[in-house]
Each structure stands twice: as structure tokens, then as C-alpha cells.
Design a protein around this motif. Structure first.
Motif, PDB file in Angstrom:
ATOM      1  N   TYR A  46      -4.889   1.272   0.626  1.00 47.91           N
ATOM      2  CA  TYR A  46      -4.163   1.725   1.811  1.00 47.91           C
ATOM      3  C   TYR A  46      -3.070   0.704   2.112  1.00 47.91           C
ATOM      4  O   TYR A  46      -3.111  -0.420   1.612  1.00 47.91           O
ATOM      5  CB  TYR A  46      -5.112   1.834   3.015  1.00 47.91           C
ATOM      6  CG  TYR A  46      -6.226   2.829   2.788  1.00 47.91           C
ATOM      7  CD1 TYR A  46      -6.083   4.161   3.175  1.00 47.91           C
ATOM      8  CD2 TYR A  46      -7.412   2.445   2.153  1.00 47.91           C
ATOM      9  CE1 TYR A  46      -7.095   5.087   2.946  1.00 47.91           C
ATOM     10  CE2 TYR A  46      -8.433   3.369   1.912  1.00 47.91           C
ATOM     11  CZ  TYR A  46      -8.254   4.680   2.314  1.00 47.91           C
ATOM     12  OH  TYR A  46      -9.248   5.601   2.070  1.00 47.91           O
ATOM     13  N   TRP A  65      12.310   3.651   6.542  1.00 51.40           N
ATOM     14  CA  TRP A  65      11.173   3.904   5.654  1.00 51.40           C
ATOM     15  C   TRP A  65      11.482   4.845   4.471  1.00 51.40           C
ATOM     16  O   TRP A  65      11.049   4.589   3.344  1.00 51.40           O
ATOM     17  CB  TRP A  65       9.972   4.412   6.460  1.00 51.40           C
ATOM     18  CG  TRP A  65       8.807   4.762   5.596  1.00 51.40           C
ATOM     19  CD1 TRP A  65       8.243   5.985   5.427  1.00 51.40           C
ATOM     20  CD2 TRP A  65       8.055   3.872   4.752  1.00 51.40           C
ATOM     21  NE1 TRP A  65       7.203   5.924   4.539  1.00 51.40           N
ATOM     22  CE2 TRP A  65       7.060   4.635   4.112  1.00 51.40           C
ATOM     23  CE3 TRP A  65       8.139   2.501   4.462  1.00 51.40           C
ATOM     24  CZ2 TRP A  65       6.157   4.086   3.206  1.00 51.40           C
ATOM     25  CZ3 TRP A  65       7.240   1.946   3.574  1.00 51.40           C
ATOM     26  CH2 TRP A  65       6.258   2.739   2.953  1.00 51.40           C
ATOM     27  N   LEU A 119      10.492   4.626   0.105  1.00 51.42           N
ATOM     28  CA  LEU A 119       9.868   5.629  -0.768  1.00 51.42           C
ATOM     29  C   LEU A 119      10.817   6.063  -1.888  1.00 51.42           C
ATOM     30  O   LEU A 119      10.382   6.332  -3.007  1.00 51.42           O
ATOM     31  CB  LEU A 119       9.430   6.842   0.049  1.00 51.42           C
ATOM     32  CG  LEU A 119       8.325   6.594   1.075  1.00 51.42           C
ATOM     33  CD1 LEU A 119       8.019   7.879   1.828  1.00 51.42           C
ATOM     34  CD2 LEU A 119       7.074   6.037   0.419  1.00 51.42           C
ATOM     35  N   PRO A 152       9.005   4.792  -5.479  1.00 50.66           N
ATOM     36  CA  PRO A 152       8.206   6.023  -5.352  1.00 50.66           C
ATOM     37  C   PRO A 152       6.721   5.823  -5.702  1.00 50.66           C
ATOM     38  O   PRO A 152       5.884   6.596  -5.262  1.00 50.66           O
ATOM     39  CB  PRO A 152       8.881   6.987  -6.331  1.00 50.66           C
ATOM     40  CG  PRO A 152       9.683   6.140  -7.257  1.00 50.66           C
ATOM     41  CD  PRO A 152      10.100   4.940  -6.466  1.00 50.66           C
ATOM     42  N   ARG A 153       6.426   4.782  -6.442  1.00 52.96           N
ATOM     43  CA  ARG A 153       5.037   4.510  -6.825  1.00 52.96           C
ATOM     44  C   ARG A 153       4.154   4.227  -5.593  1.00 52.96           C
ATOM     45  O   ARG A 153       2.925   4.367  -5.666  1.00 52.96           O
ATOM     46  CB  ARG A 153       5.024   3.327  -7.793  1.00 52.96           C
ATOM     47  CG  ARG A 153       3.711   3.065  -8.469  1.00 52.96           C
ATOM     48  CD  ARG A 153       3.479   3.945  -9.669  1.00 52.96           C
ATOM     49  NE  ARG A 153       2.097   3.791 -10.136  1.00 52.96           N
ATOM     50  CZ  ARG A 153       1.374   4.750 -10.684  1.00 52.96           C
ATOM     51  NH1 ARG A 153       1.899   5.941 -10.885  1.00 52.96           N
ATOM     52  NH2 ARG A 153       0.135   4.538 -11.065  1.00 52.96           N
ATOM     53  N   LEU A 154       4.764   3.863  -4.490  1.00 54.95           N
ATOM     54  CA  LEU A 154       4.004   3.615  -3.256  1.00 54.95           C
ATOM     55  C   LEU A 154       3.116   4.807  -2.913  1.00 54.95           C
ATOM     56  O   LEU A 154       1.975   4.646  -2.479  1.00 54.95           O
ATOM     57  CB  LEU A 154       4.951   3.339  -2.076  1.00 54.95           C
ATOM     58  CG  LEU A 154       5.699   1.999  -2.074  1.00 54.95           C
ATOM     59  CD1 LEU A 154       6.778   2.020  -0.995  1.00 54.95           C
ATOM     60  CD2 LEU A 154       4.733   0.839  -1.872  1.00 54.95           C
ATOM     61  N   GLU A 155       3.660   6.008  -3.110  1.00 55.77           N
ATOM     62  CA  GLU A 155       2.918   7.212  -2.714  1.00 55.77           C
ATOM     63  C   GLU A 155       1.814   7.564  -3.710  1.00 55.77           C
ATOM     64  O   GLU A 155       0.958   8.388  -3.419  1.00 55.77           O
ATOM     65  CB  GLU A 155       3.882   8.382  -2.516  1.00 55.77           C
ATOM     66  CG  GLU A 155       4.801   8.144  -1.324  1.00 55.77           C
ATOM     67  CD  GLU A 155       5.579   9.380  -0.916  1.00 55.77           C
ATOM     68  OE1 GLU A 155       5.149  10.060   0.034  1.00 55.77           O
ATOM     69  OE2 GLU A 155       6.619   9.645  -1.546  1.00 55.77           O
ATOM     70  N   ARG A 166      -3.549   5.748  -0.675  1.00 61.11           N
ATOM     71  CA  ARG A 166      -4.089   6.994  -0.119  1.00 61.11           C
ATOM     72  C   ARG A 166      -3.454   7.319   1.227  1.00 61.11           C
ATOM     73  O   ARG A 166      -3.365   8.484   1.621  1.00 61.11           O
ATOM     74  CB  ARG A 166      -5.610   6.861   0.040  1.00 61.11           C
ATOM     75  CG  ARG A 166      -6.303   6.670  -1.302  1.00 61.11           C
ATOM     76  CD  ARG A 166      -7.805   6.601  -1.170  1.00 61.11           C
ATOM     77  NE  ARG A 166      -8.412   6.458  -2.496  1.00 61.11           N
ATOM     78  CZ  ARG A 166      -9.692   6.711  -2.751  1.00 61.11           C
ATOM     79  NH1 ARG A 166     -10.498   7.129  -1.777  1.00 61.11           N
ATOM     80  NH2 ARG A 166     -10.159   6.554  -3.966  1.00 61.11           N
ATOM     81  N   ASP A 167      -3.077   6.266   1.950  1.00 62.79           N
ATOM     82  CA  ASP A 167      -2.407   6.451   3.238  1.00 62.79           C
ATOM     83  C   ASP A 167      -1.561   5.219   3.495  1.00 62.79           C
ATOM     84  O   ASP A 167      -1.964   4.097   3.157  1.00 62.79           O
ATOM     85  CB  ASP A 167      -3.441   6.630   4.362  1.00 62.79           C
ATOM     86  CG  ASP A 167      -2.803   6.946   5.716  1.00 62.79           C
ATOM     87  OD1 ASP A 167      -1.669   7.474   5.741  1.00 62.79           O
ATOM     88  OD2 ASP A 167      -3.451   6.677   6.751  1.00 62.79           O
ATOM     89  N   ILE A 168      -0.381   5.420   4.047  1.00 61.04           N
ATOM     90  CA  ILE A 168       0.484   4.314   4.451  1.00 61.04           C
ATOM     91  C   ILE A 168       0.790   4.500   5.932  1.00 61.04           C
ATOM     92  O   ILE A 168       1.406   5.486   6.320  1.00 61.04           O
ATOM     93  CB  ILE A 168       1.803   4.288   3.652  1.00 61.04           C
ATOM     94  CG1 ILE A 168       1.527   4.180   2.143  1.00 61.04           C
ATOM     95  CG2 ILE A 168       2.682   3.123   4.120  1.00 61.04           C
ATOM     96  CD1 ILE A 168       2.785   4.297   1.271  1.00 61.04           C
TER      97      ILE A 168
END
Length: 201
Positions: free
Chosen positions: A105, A115, A119, A123-126, A130-132
Motif C-alpha cells: 500500500y 498526482w 501516475l 504507471p507501475r505505481l498502480e 493495492r491502494d494509494i
């Protein structure tokens, strides 16, 4: 219960360097930083992270600093320049945790309007998380307890099952106060050792 790992993003995964947004305006880095100090950029930015809109932030800066605040006008457009670099080694650690099915998380003090740039550039953040929880979207800031509680509550997590990683000691202490295990981030190598010691890597 399996441990969950909560990452801060700025200065942990993403190398945020706000001075780069103003590099075209000032001749030297020192001049840019002196101007940022004069308008209290860090204080201004914290309010942005807390949910204030860019338009409101600009108006407030103009009210406080007059014409000196004019350079902020282009900050939103130049923001991607400030977050292009990654913090060395930390992404690899996150990927290794993901490969081991450790639930990941993120909890970040970050403005709502900047923000989307994060992203788009990373894009790998998403995929990793599971949640940001983005403070500017939620209207809660670390190290206030409400920020951590909101992330826990909306994901059904117990504080004692979580390991929280942040470069700010104040934010680590905020997590510990709620019963989380906190790791103060000083670099990827040290983080890897801490997570290995906890049996996660």
C-alpha cells in the motif's frame, strides 16, 4: 497475519525535486532555492498536499507575497520535471515484495492536482500498490492519525499487521503511535536489510 507494507512515495520511491520546476526562471539553483525560501514554498506546498486547490494556493501566495509569487503560476505545468527520477534501489525492493505476494500500500502527502502526473510518469505505481492514499484527494496529512487510519479502514487492515516506511521521522513516529512497525527510510540498502531482518525479503 501476513505483514502488509505501506510505502511513502516522495524521497522513498520518487525523487521529488521541486526546484527543477523553476529551473528555467532562475539562472542558478541557489537563486531558485532562495526564492522558494522567501515565499515559504514548503509551507505553501504542505497546504496543497492537504487538499487546497492550485487556484486557491496561487491566490494565497499572491496575497502573502505579491508579485514575488508570480513564478508559482507555471508550477503545475512544470511539475512533471520534478518527479522524473526514481530513488535508486527502492523500486526493486517493492517489486521483490510484490513477487513474494506481500500486500503493498502507499500513503503519500501529495497534492490532488499534481498526482495524475505521478501516475503518468510512473504507471507501475498502480500495479505495485493495492491502494494509494493521496493526502490532497482525501484531505488528511501525515503525521496526523487520520491519514493512517483512513488507509487502514478503507482496506480492512490492522495497524499491528503493517510495516510503514517513510523518509520523514515524524511520519514514522505517527505510524508507530497507532501501533504500526515503522522503518525510517535512509536508502534502499538499509531498507533491504530491515525488511530481510523482518523475514519479508
Amino acid at each position: 497475519a501476513m505483514k502488509k507494507v505501506i510505502f511513502d512515495l516522495g524521497a522513498v520511491l520518487i525523487d521529488w525535486d521541486p526546484g527543477l520546476a523553476f529551473a528555467d526562471i532562475f539562472t542558478t539553483r541557489a537563486e531558485a532555492e532562495a526564492w522558494m525560501a522567501r515565499i515559504d514554498f514548503s509551507g505553501w506546498n504542505r497546504l496543497q498536499d492537504g487538499g487546497r486547490s492550485f487556484a486557491e494556493g496561487l491566490a494565497a501566495a499572491r496575497a502573502d507575497h505579491g508579485d514575488e509569487a508570480r513564478h508559482l503560476v507555471d508550477y503545475l505545468a512544470a511539475f512533471p520535471l520534478t518527479i522524473e527520477k526514481r530513488v535508486p534501489g527502492t523500486w526493486e525492493i517493492a517489486e521483490a515484495l510484490l513477487a513474494r505476494d506481500v500486500p503493498l500500500y502507499a500513503l503519500t502527502n501529495w497534492a490532488a492536482e499534481t498526482w495524475p502526473h505521478a501516475l503518468a510518469l510512473h504507471p507501475r505505481l498502480e500495479v505495485l500498490f493495492r491502494d494509494i492514499l493521496v493526502s490532497g484527494q482525501a484531505g488528511v496529512l501525515k503525521p496526523g492519525p487520520a491519514a493512517y487510519r483512513l488507509l487502514l479502514d478503507r482496506n480492512g487492515l490492522a495497524a499491528e499487521d503493517c510495516i510503514f516506511i517513510d523518509d520523514s521521522m515524524a511520519n514514522v513516529e505517527g505510524a508507530r503511535a497507532l501501533g504500526m512497525d515503522g522503518i525510517h527510510f535512509t536508502g534502499a540498502e538499509a531498507l533491504g536489510l530491515e525488511l530481510t531482518r523482518r523475514g519479508l525479503l
